[in-house]
Scaffold this active site. Structure first.
Site, PDB file in Angstrom:
ATOM      1  N   ASP A  46      -3.288 -52.047  40.578  1.00  0.00           N
ATOM      2  CA  ASP A  46      -3.125 -51.155  40.965  1.00  0.00           C
ATOM      3  C   ASP A  46      -3.129 -51.157  42.224  1.00  0.00           C
ATOM      4  OD1 ASP A  46      -4.103 -47.749  41.931  1.00  0.00           O
ATOM      5  OD2 ASP A  46      -3.985 -48.162  39.052  1.00  0.00           O
ATOM      6  N   ASP A  72      -3.669 -62.906  49.325  1.00  0.00           N
ATOM      7  CA  ASP A  72      -4.979 -63.679  49.140  1.00  0.00           C
ATOM      8  C   ASP A  72      -5.919 -63.214  48.205  1.00  0.00           C
ATOM      9  OD1 ASP A  72      -7.082 -61.663  49.756  1.00  0.00           O
ATOM     10  OD2 ASP A  72      -5.124 -61.368  51.651  1.00  0.00           O
ATOM     11  N   HIS A  87      -7.292 -45.185  43.403  1.00  0.00           N
ATOM     12  CA  HIS A  87      -7.321 -45.257  42.717  1.00  0.00           C
ATOM     13  C   HIS A  87      -7.507 -45.693  41.311  1.00  0.00           C
ATOM     14  CE1 HIS A  87      -3.477 -44.958  39.308  1.00  0.00           C
ATOM     15  NE2 HIS A  87      -4.043 -43.284  39.526  1.00  0.00           N
ATOM     16  N   SER A 261      -3.455 -41.443  34.380  1.00  0.00           N
ATOM     17  CA  SER A 261      -4.417 -42.065  34.996  1.00  0.00           C
ATOM     18  C   SER A 261      -6.059 -42.745  34.480  1.00  0.00           C
ATOM     19  CB  SER A 261      -4.516 -42.818  36.246  1.00  0.00           C
ATOM     20  OG  SER A 261      -3.587 -42.784  37.030  1.00  0.00           O
TER      21      SER A 261
END
Lengths: 655, 86
Positions: A46, A72, A87, A261
């Site tokens: 996400d 990274d 989220h 979601s």
């Protein structure tokens, strides 16, 4: 061994985990079975996760995390004034918020390891998706994704080359070969009448596509209906209905997480519990477990149907609400399903006019007699290439031999594209465990315009499943294999000969052959040099034309599949609208038994314009000849007139 | 704003390179890319230092030069995928 309830301050409000009215995901009962996600690793793909959130920190797993956007290892979200990037952190808390730490509530799998991939907060490309989906596949067990192509009701988009490859590598090589588990939020395009079958991620056979229900068991306003949805969790969306409690950005807690979601991570948590109960489950086992244990009770919709094996299934909910306790219990005693078979059948390869209604029915044998024979279905795909002047006016249905009708595409009023579908593999889960042999029907229907037109150029039916109803609880299958019934085993401990009174069926012995198989006695010479043969009672597959049979030939039918009837004289199954039959030669043993009257109707209606054109041409020709003749006649008359005029300056005219 | 269906090219490439991570790093340096890591197998994720971040046309020159390397069997300039959180 003594279960104690989490003491987190918001736990009592997590109505979807446990509720005295039992309208919940039955998570508390699963915890009571001793599973809390320990040893299972989940990653949220996400916009990153707040790894130092006090309710996630203890379960945070750096090896399940990465920042693909910046390249990274730190998945910390980018902070904005509007908290746009909360989220992933919200999803992570649903899976694995820590228990008994006086903060917020708990995750479904509160002892699982949780990581996050920051990949949405930036340019998303095929490479970004592929890198995320294939992060550390020997360490991460479950990937949870709550994103996808636009849910605007007009997009058809799926994984490109690398992401597609990532799924395939994940399920074949991930988790030491057991297969990575991809959980996907099915889509929020309900208001736009979107179809999750047009989202190639939820429509993929490699993802567990999860839909939503409101607290009171209704279809949320944002929910998309489609045949690729496998199951559902709560995530509300209705006014005055409670939503989901979880961790929020800036080390906060929220009680207003909603949308699909909110559904996918709950499912990922429940699957983590099942995986802890049995670490040997493959990615396909998990889908079998979900199908078997999901519960349609309490979910309201008018499209519940009973499929060919007696399960209720809906386009809004799949097989129903996930039941954590049931899936954990079944997982504990589950035996791996047999290897996946894939039977590919090209049913249309020449252009067919769609017009306003096209019906194509074909009888298939599911590759019987070949190594890729499928007798027990998992996913089915109808891979279509078609053109249409307005794609959104089309509705497409697929009907299995057992009569299960899947809506592969409902009308999408916002989809005005004229691109059609190019090799799009519409998927259905609705015929799971059905025997796919028999007549499959594809229906394409115009839902709106009267002057729409288009052509179907390709229809390939792809059947995935096993060659038997193998797999299941390890104590089950007793109906198929009877203990002590095997007489001889080979070196791999596979039964090769049964005791008297039993028939060899696949790798075991049965007293009666299952439906679709006939008891046959085959003879063989055990030793090359000896003449006397040994009789082996064995269950062999019926001929593809028969539903049940007394032998393996086409004249041994006892009953017939739908749309066929039994000829009592010849004991064969005749297609009701049989107009042509291809020879079963060539070893394919696939009888293509005709094209239904629907096609004839369609072809008939499609020939109308041609007839009209010919008649119009004839009329024009007749008019032309008539006018020509009239002019000729008139000019002759004039010629006669002028030829008699011999005065100077007179004009000779001809026609 | 690009029209519907129009591709938007990024400054990143997916590249299939035989010879492992070291070879990928060497080629990245040689062609002015930053290696953003392994995608899977022999596929690597490169970002170019000087190609514009978003463009409506592909950068053929960079692509052809990269593709000329014998270790590169496949390369693709990446296009933007419109994705929505749910």
């Amino acid at each position: 061994d003594i279960y104690s309830e989490p003491a987190d301050p918001k736990f009592a409000q997590q109505w979807y985990l446990y509720n005295s009215n039992h309208r919940d995901l039955n998570v508390k009962e699963a915890w009571k079975q001793g599973v809390t996600g320990k040893g299972v690793v989940v990653s949220i793909l996400d916009d990153g996760i707040e790894m130092n959130h006090p309710d996630l920190e203890r379960n945070y797993d750096p090896d399940a995390s990465y920042d693909v956007n910046d390249g990274d290892p730190d998945p910390q979200p980018r902070y904005t004034q509007l908290n746009d990037n909360r989220h992933g952190t919200r999803c992570a808390g649903e899976v694995a918020a820590v228990a008994n730490n006086d903060i917020c509530g708990v995750g479904v799998a509160y002892n699982a390891k949780i990581g996050g991939v920051r990949m949405l907060d930036g340019e998303v490309t095929d490479a970004v998706e592929a890198q995320s989906l294939s992060l550390n596949p020997q360490h991460i067990d479950i990937y949870s994704a709550s994103w996808g192509p636009e849910d605007d009701g007009k997009t058809v988009d799926g994984p490109a080359k690398l992401a597609k490859d990532a799924f395939l590598r994940g399920v074949t090589e991930g988790r030491g070969g057991l297969g990575s588990i991809f959980v996907w939020a099915s889509g929020n395009g309900g208001r736009e009448k979107d179809s999750c079958n047009c989202d190639g991620y939820t429509n993929s056979i490699y993802t567990l596509s999860i839909s939503s229900s409101t607290q009171y068991g209704n279809v949320p306003w944002y929910s998309e209906a489609c045949s690729s949805t496998l199951a559902t969790t709560y995530s509300s969306g209705g006014l005055n209905e409670k939503q989901i409690i979880t961790t929020d950005l800036r080390q906060k807690c929220t009680d207003s997480h909603t949308g699909t979601s909110a559904s996918a991570p709950l499912a990922a948590g429940i699957i983590a519990l099942a995986l802890e109960a049995n670490k040997n489950l493959t990615w396909r086992d998990m889908q079998h477990l979900v199908v078997r244990t999901s519960n349609p009770a309490h979910l309201t919709t008018d499209d519940w149907r009973t499929n060919g094996v007696g399960r209720k299934v809906s386009h809004s909910y799949g097989y129903g609400l996930l039941d954590a306790a049931a899936i954990v219990a079944l997982a504990k005693n589950w035996t791996n399903v047999g290897p996946q078979q894939k039977c590919v059948l090209s049913l249309v390869s020449e252009p067919k006019n769609i017009g306003s209604h096209l019906v194509i029915s074909k009888n298939v044998d599911s590759c019987a007699g070949k190594p890729n024979f499928v007798s027990s279905l998992e996913h089915a795909q109808a891979q279509l290439t078609l053109s249409y002047n307005r794609r959104g006016n089309l509705a497409i249905y697929l009907i299995s031999p057992q009569g299960t009708r899947s809506t592969l595409l409902a009308g999408r009023p916002h989809d005005y594209s004229s691109e059609g579908f190019n090799d799009w593999a519409f998927m259905t889960t609705h015929s799971w465990d059905e025997d796919p042999r028999g007549e499959w029907t594809l229906e394409i229907e115009n839902k709106a315009g009267l002057s729409d037109f288009g052509t179907l150029t390709q229809f390939t039916l792809i059947l995935y499943g096993t060659a038997s109803s193998s797999g299941g609880p390890s104590t089950a299958d007793s109906s198929q294999t009877t203990d002590g019934s095997c007489k001889t085993y080979d070196l791999n401990q596979i039964c090769t000969e049964c005791n008297p009174g039993f028939y060899l069926f696949q790798k075991g012995c049965v007293q009666e052959c299952p439906t679709g198989y006939a008891p046959v006695t085959t003879s063989s010479n055990p030793f090359d040099n000896k003449v006397n043969s040994v009789l082996h009672p064995i269950c062999l597959s019926c001929h593809s034309l028969c539903l049940t049979c007394s032998g393996t030939g086409p004249q041994d039918c006892l009953s017939c599949p739908p749309h066929s009837h039994l000829d009592p004289v010849s004991n064969t199954c005749l297609h009701q609208n049989q107009i042509q039959r291809e020879s079963p030669d060539g070893g394919l043993d696939q009888q293509v038994t005709g094209v239904l009257s629907g096609i004839l109707r369609s072809q008939h209606s499609s020939s109308l314009p041609a007839v009209m054109a010919v008649l119009s041409c004839a009329f024009i020709m007749a008019t032309f000849v008539g006018v020509f003749g009239l002019l000729q006649w008139r000019s002759r008359g004039l010629n006669k007139l002028y030829s008699t005029d011999t005065r100077p300056g007179s004009i000779m005219r001809s026609g | 704003t690009p029209s519907l269906g129009q591709k938007v090219y990024t400054n990143t490439w997916a590249v299939h390179i035989t010879g492992g991570e070291e070879e990928a790093n060497r080629l990245a340096r040689k062609h002015d890319f930053i290696n953003h890591g392994n995608i899977f197998g022999d596929y690597y994720h490169f970002r170019h230092r000087r190609v514009v971040k978003r463009s409506l046309s592909e950068h053929r020159g960079t692509h052809i030069r990269l593709h000329r390397e014998p270790q590169v069997s496949w390369a693709e300039q990446q296009v933007v995928k419109r994705r929505k959180k749910r």
